[in-house]
Write a protein that holds these residues in place. Structure first.
Motif, PDB file in Angstrom:
ATOM      1  N   LEU A  25      11.978  32.888  11.073  1.00 60.25           N
ATOM      2  CA  LEU A  25      12.746  33.601  12.063  1.00 60.25           C
ATOM      3  C   LEU A  25      13.048  33.110  13.355  1.00 60.25           C
ATOM      4  O   LEU A  25      11.914  32.977  14.063  1.00 60.25           O
ATOM      5  CB  LEU A  25      12.300  35.055  12.315  1.00 60.25           C
ATOM      6  CG  LEU A  25      12.180  35.898  10.914  1.00 60.25           C
ATOM      7  CD1 LEU A  25      11.530  37.321  11.299  1.00 60.25           C
ATOM      8  CD2 LEU A  25      13.443  36.137  10.187  1.00 60.25           C
ATOM      9  N   LEU A  26      14.148  32.262  13.687  1.00 61.86           N
ATOM     10  CA  LEU A  26      14.147  31.455  14.788  1.00 61.86           C
ATOM     11  C   LEU A  26      14.981  32.112  15.862  1.00 61.86           C
ATOM     12  O   LEU A  26      16.156  32.693  15.481  1.00 61.86           O
ATOM     13  CB  LEU A  26      14.824  30.275  14.238  1.00 61.86           C
ATOM     14  CG  LEU A  26      13.900  29.344  13.536  1.00 61.86           C
ATOM     15  CD1 LEU A  26      14.707  27.947  12.956  1.00 61.86           C
ATOM     16  CD2 LEU A  26      12.574  28.941  14.133  1.00 61.86           C
ATOM     17  N   ILE A  27      14.679  31.977  17.207  1.00 66.35           N
ATOM     18  CA  ILE A  27      15.606  32.574  18.436  1.00 66.35           C
ATOM     19  C   ILE A  27      15.833  31.094  18.916  1.00 66.35           C
ATOM     20  O   ILE A  27      14.773  30.635  19.774  1.00 66.35           O
ATOM     21  CB  ILE A  27      14.884  33.201  19.159  1.00 66.35           C
ATOM     22  CG1 ILE A  27      14.811  34.716  18.557  1.00 66.35           C
ATOM     23  CG2 ILE A  27      15.897  33.542  20.603  1.00 66.35           C
ATOM     24  CD1 ILE A  27      16.181  35.328  17.912  1.00 66.35           C
ATOM     25  N   GLY A  28      16.864  30.282  18.762  1.00 63.90           N
ATOM     26  CA  GLY A  28      16.947  28.918  19.480  1.00 63.90           C
ATOM     27  C   GLY A  28      15.877  28.228  18.725  1.00 63.90           C
ATOM     28  O   GLY A  28      16.051  27.825  17.535  1.00 63.90           O
ATOM     29  N   GLN A  29      15.075  27.286  19.470  1.00 67.08           N
ATOM     30  CA  GLN A  29      13.985  26.622  18.956  1.00 67.08           C
ATOM     31  C   GLN A  29      12.740  27.224  18.656  1.00 67.08           C
ATOM     32  O   GLN A  29      11.528  26.563  18.433  1.00 67.08           O
ATOM     33  CB  GLN A  29      13.908  25.417  19.824  1.00 67.08           C
ATOM     34  CG  GLN A  29      14.997  24.463  20.088  1.00 67.08           C
ATOM     35  CD  GLN A  29      15.606  23.954  18.685  1.00 67.08           C
ATOM     36  OE1 GLN A  29      14.657  23.351  17.885  1.00 67.08           O
ATOM     37  NE2 GLN A  29      16.840  23.789  18.236  1.00 67.08           N
ATOM     38  N   ARG A  30      12.692  28.719  19.056  1.00 67.67           N
ATOM     39  CA  ARG A  30      11.338  29.236  18.820  1.00 67.67           C
ATOM     40  C   ARG A  30      11.422  30.300  17.531  1.00 67.67           C
ATOM     41  O   ARG A  30      12.447  30.906  17.389  1.00 67.67           O
ATOM     42  CB  ARG A  30      11.308  30.024  20.269  1.00 67.67           C
ATOM     43  CG  ARG A  30      10.203  31.028  20.462  1.00 67.67           C
ATOM     44  CD  ARG A  30      10.108  31.602  21.886  1.00 67.67           C
ATOM     45  NE  ARG A  30      11.193  32.539  22.143  1.00 67.67           N
ATOM     46  CZ  ARG A  30      11.353  33.450  21.949  1.00 67.67           C
ATOM     47  NH1 ARG A  30      10.409  34.104  21.373  1.00 67.67           N
ATOM     48  NH2 ARG A  30      12.575  34.377  22.303  1.00 67.67           N
ATOM     49  N   MET A  31      10.015  30.161  17.339  1.00 71.83           N
ATOM     50  CA  MET A  31       9.902  30.956  16.001  1.00 71.83           C
ATOM     51  C   MET A  31       9.066  32.256  16.319  1.00 71.83           C
ATOM     52  O   MET A  31       8.129  32.104  17.050  1.00 71.83           O
ATOM     53  CB  MET A  31       9.134  30.100  15.024  1.00 71.83           C
ATOM     54  CG  MET A  31       9.054  30.840  13.530  1.00 71.83           C
ATOM     55  SD  MET A  31       8.198  29.829  12.251  1.00 71.83           S
ATOM     56  CE  MET A  31       6.610  30.216  12.874  1.00 71.83           C
ATOM     57  N   ILE A  32       9.840  33.284  16.011  1.00 75.62           N
ATOM     58  CA  ILE A  32       9.044  34.686  16.236  1.00 75.62           C
ATOM     59  C   ILE A  32       8.547  35.411  15.114  1.00 75.62           C
ATOM     60  O   ILE A  32       7.971  36.380  15.085  1.00 75.62           O
ATOM     61  CB  ILE A  32      10.095  35.671  17.008  1.00 75.62           C
ATOM     62  CG1 ILE A  32      11.469  35.984  15.838  1.00 75.62           C
ATOM     63  CG2 ILE A  32      10.806  35.062  18.260  1.00 75.62           C
ATOM     64  CD1 ILE A  32      12.331  37.088  16.596  1.00 75.62           C
ATOM     65  N   GLY A  33       8.841  34.496  13.973  1.00 70.74           N
ATOM     66  CA  GLY A  33       7.982  35.187  12.698  1.00 70.74           C
ATOM     67  C   GLY A  33       8.579  34.310  11.390  1.00 70.74           C
ATOM     68  O   GLY A  33       9.062  33.288  11.803  1.00 70.74           O
ATOM     69  N   ALA A  34       8.299  35.052  10.348  1.00 62.18           N
ATOM     70  CA  ALA A  34       8.909  34.417   9.041  1.00 62.18           C
ATOM     71  C   ALA A  34       9.110  35.412   7.892  1.00 62.18           C
ATOM     72  O   ALA A  34       8.258  36.688   8.013  1.00 62.18           O
ATOM     73  CB  ALA A  34       7.883  33.162   8.651  1.00 62.18           C
ATOM     74  N   VAL A  35      10.109  35.016   7.185  1.00 61.59           N
ATOM     75  CA  VAL A  35      10.169  35.902   5.791  1.00 61.59           C
ATOM     76  C   VAL A  35       9.522  35.209   4.735  1.00 61.59           C
ATOM     77  O   VAL A  35       9.967  34.000   4.516  1.00 61.59           O
ATOM     78  CB  VAL A  35      11.786  36.065   5.726  1.00 61.59           C
ATOM     79  CG1 VAL A  35      11.988  37.115   4.119  1.00 61.59           C
ATOM     80  CG2 VAL A  35      12.176  36.914   6.696  1.00 61.59           C
ATOM     81  N   THR A  36       8.405  35.709   4.257  1.00 66.31           N
ATOM     82  CA  THR A  36       7.917  35.252   2.940  1.00 66.31           C
ATOM     83  C   THR A  36       8.322  35.805   1.520  1.00 66.31           C
ATOM     84  O   THR A  36       8.201  37.308   1.566  1.00 66.31           O
ATOM     85  CB  THR A  36       6.316  35.239   3.162  1.00 66.31           C
ATOM     86  OG1 THR A  36       6.270  34.545   4.347  1.00 66.31           O
ATOM     87  CG2 THR A  36       5.596  34.489   2.046  1.00 66.31           C
ATOM     88  N   LEU A  37       8.605  35.092   0.639  1.00 58.33           N
ATOM     89  CA  LEU A  37       8.830  35.517  -0.640  1.00 58.33           C
ATOM     90  C   LEU A  37       8.094  35.371  -1.905  1.00 58.33           C
ATOM     91  O   LEU A  37       8.052  33.826  -1.907  1.00 58.33           O
ATOM     92  CB  LEU A  37      10.638  35.522  -1.072  1.00 58.33           C
ATOM     93  CG  LEU A  37      10.838  35.783  -2.543  1.00 58.33           C
ATOM     94  CD1 LEU A  37      10.882  37.456  -2.281  1.00 58.33           C
ATOM     95  CD2 LEU A  37      12.344  35.300  -2.542  1.00 58.33           C
ATOM     96  N   LEU A  48      19.781  32.087  -3.900  1.00 56.70           N
ATOM     97  CA  LEU A  48      18.810  33.060  -3.483  1.00 56.70           C
ATOM     98  C   LEU A  48      18.198  32.566  -2.424  1.00 56.70           C
ATOM     99  O   LEU A  48      18.083  33.187  -1.163  1.00 56.70           O
ATOM    100  CB  LEU A  48      17.670  33.368  -4.312  1.00 56.70           C
ATOM    101  CG  LEU A  48      16.442  34.244  -3.931  1.00 56.70           C
ATOM    102  CD1 LEU A  48      17.318  35.578  -3.584  1.00 56.70           C
ATOM    103  CD2 LEU A  48      15.495  34.413  -4.939  1.00 56.70           C
ATOM    104  N   ALA A  49      17.929  31.200  -2.124  1.00 58.15           N
ATOM    105  CA  ALA A  49      17.377  30.616  -0.995  1.00 58.15           C
ATOM    106  C   ALA A  49      18.482  30.501   0.063  1.00 58.15           C
ATOM    107  O   ALA A  49      18.081  31.059   1.187  1.00 58.15           O
ATOM    108  CB  ALA A  49      17.092  29.157  -1.425  1.00 58.15           C
ATOM    109  N   LEU A  50      19.609  30.340  -0.255  1.00 50.68           N
ATOM    110  CA  LEU A  50      20.792  30.485   0.835  1.00 50.68           C
ATOM    111  C   LEU A  50      20.919  31.584   1.440  1.00 50.68           C
ATOM    112  O   LEU A  50      20.897  32.153   2.433  1.00 50.68           O
ATOM    113  CB  LEU A  50      22.115  29.969   0.237  1.00 50.68           C
ATOM    114  CG  LEU A  50      23.536  29.896   1.124  1.00 50.68           C
ATOM    115  CD1 LEU A  50      22.885  29.085   2.487  1.00 50.68           C
ATOM    116  CD2 LEU A  50      24.640  29.540   0.469  1.00 50.68           C
ATOM    117  N   ALA A  51      20.852  32.768   0.474  1.00 48.48           N
ATOM    118  CA  ALA A  51      20.962  34.317   0.818  1.00 48.48           C
ATOM    119  C   ALA A  51      19.961  34.670   1.794  1.00 48.48           C
ATOM    120  O   ALA A  51      19.929  35.380   2.830  1.00 48.48           O
ATOM    121  CB  ALA A  51      20.830  35.025  -0.292  1.00 48.48           C
TER     122      ALA A  51
END
Length: 205
Positions: free
Chosen positions: A5-17, A27-30
């Motif tokens: 989860l990116l805001i500009g060049q800063r990562m604030i989190g991640a979505v893990t599946l 699915l990867a694109l979605a």
């Protein structure tokens, strides 16, 4: 699969599946599109959550400002400021500069400090024969000088933004640098607008 989860060049989190089967391209694109849309929403929620405490503090400070801004209190502040300068016309704008720095740094912030002191400083300047422009230049620079204090609302917000950009721990250096810059600007205004001439004038009774 993990999608940042990116805001500009800063990562604030991640979505893990977690899947037993590999993700196909669709699915990867979605998920990549989903993470791009979710990141700004999460950032807004975090910002509003951090601002709620600041807003509560500002509400308390607003009540304080209404109390201080009574005519009687303002008149007392003006008289005590002149007394603190011992009637020296050249020192009166400097006293208000220091008052603005302190008031802006200890809580209300620069905007509130200027709003509280301007109704006091300008009539005092006129009564003492001091240029109102000179007074407002020193007052505004003083309020700005204390605005990045780590305990003032404006300083807290600024430090939060600096933390997000990787400049954590710079609250006090930021305050000192701002104080120095605004003090030099105030000194320049004091000289250019002839504040030094008031030192040779008769003191205010």
């Amino acid at each position: 699969a993990c999608f940042p989860l990116l805001i500009g060049q800063r990562m604030i989190g991640a979505v893990t599946l977690w899947r037993q089967k590999p993700c196909d391209d669709e699915l990867a694109l979605a998920l990549d599109n989903l993470s791009a849309q979710v990141a700004p929403v999460i950032e807004i929620v975090i910002t509003f959550a951090s601002m709620s405490d600041h807003l509560r503090r500002l509400a308390v400070l607003n009540d304080f400002a209404l109390t201080v801004a009574s005519a009687q209190n303002l008149d007392q502040i003006a008289r005590r400021s002149v007394r603190l300068a011992r009637g020296n016309r050249g020192l009166i704008p400097i006293v208000f500069f220091v008052l603005a720095v302190v008031l802006g740094a200890i809580g209300p912030g620069g905007i509130a400090a200027a709003a509280l002191l301007a109704p006091v400083a300008l009539p005092a300047a006129v009564e003492c024969g001091i240029s109102p422009l000179l007074m407002i230049v020193l007052l505004a620079n003083g309020a700005n000088a204390g605005t990045f204090s780590p305990i003032a609302p404006t300083g807290i917000i600024a430090q939060g933004l600096m933390d997000k950009t990787g400049l954590a721990g710079q609250a006090w250096p930021n305050l000192w640098n701002t104080l120095l810059a605004q003090s030099l600007a105030a000194l320049g205004g004091f000289i250019v607008l002839g504040g030094w001439r008031h030192f040779g004038q008769a003191p205010v009774e």
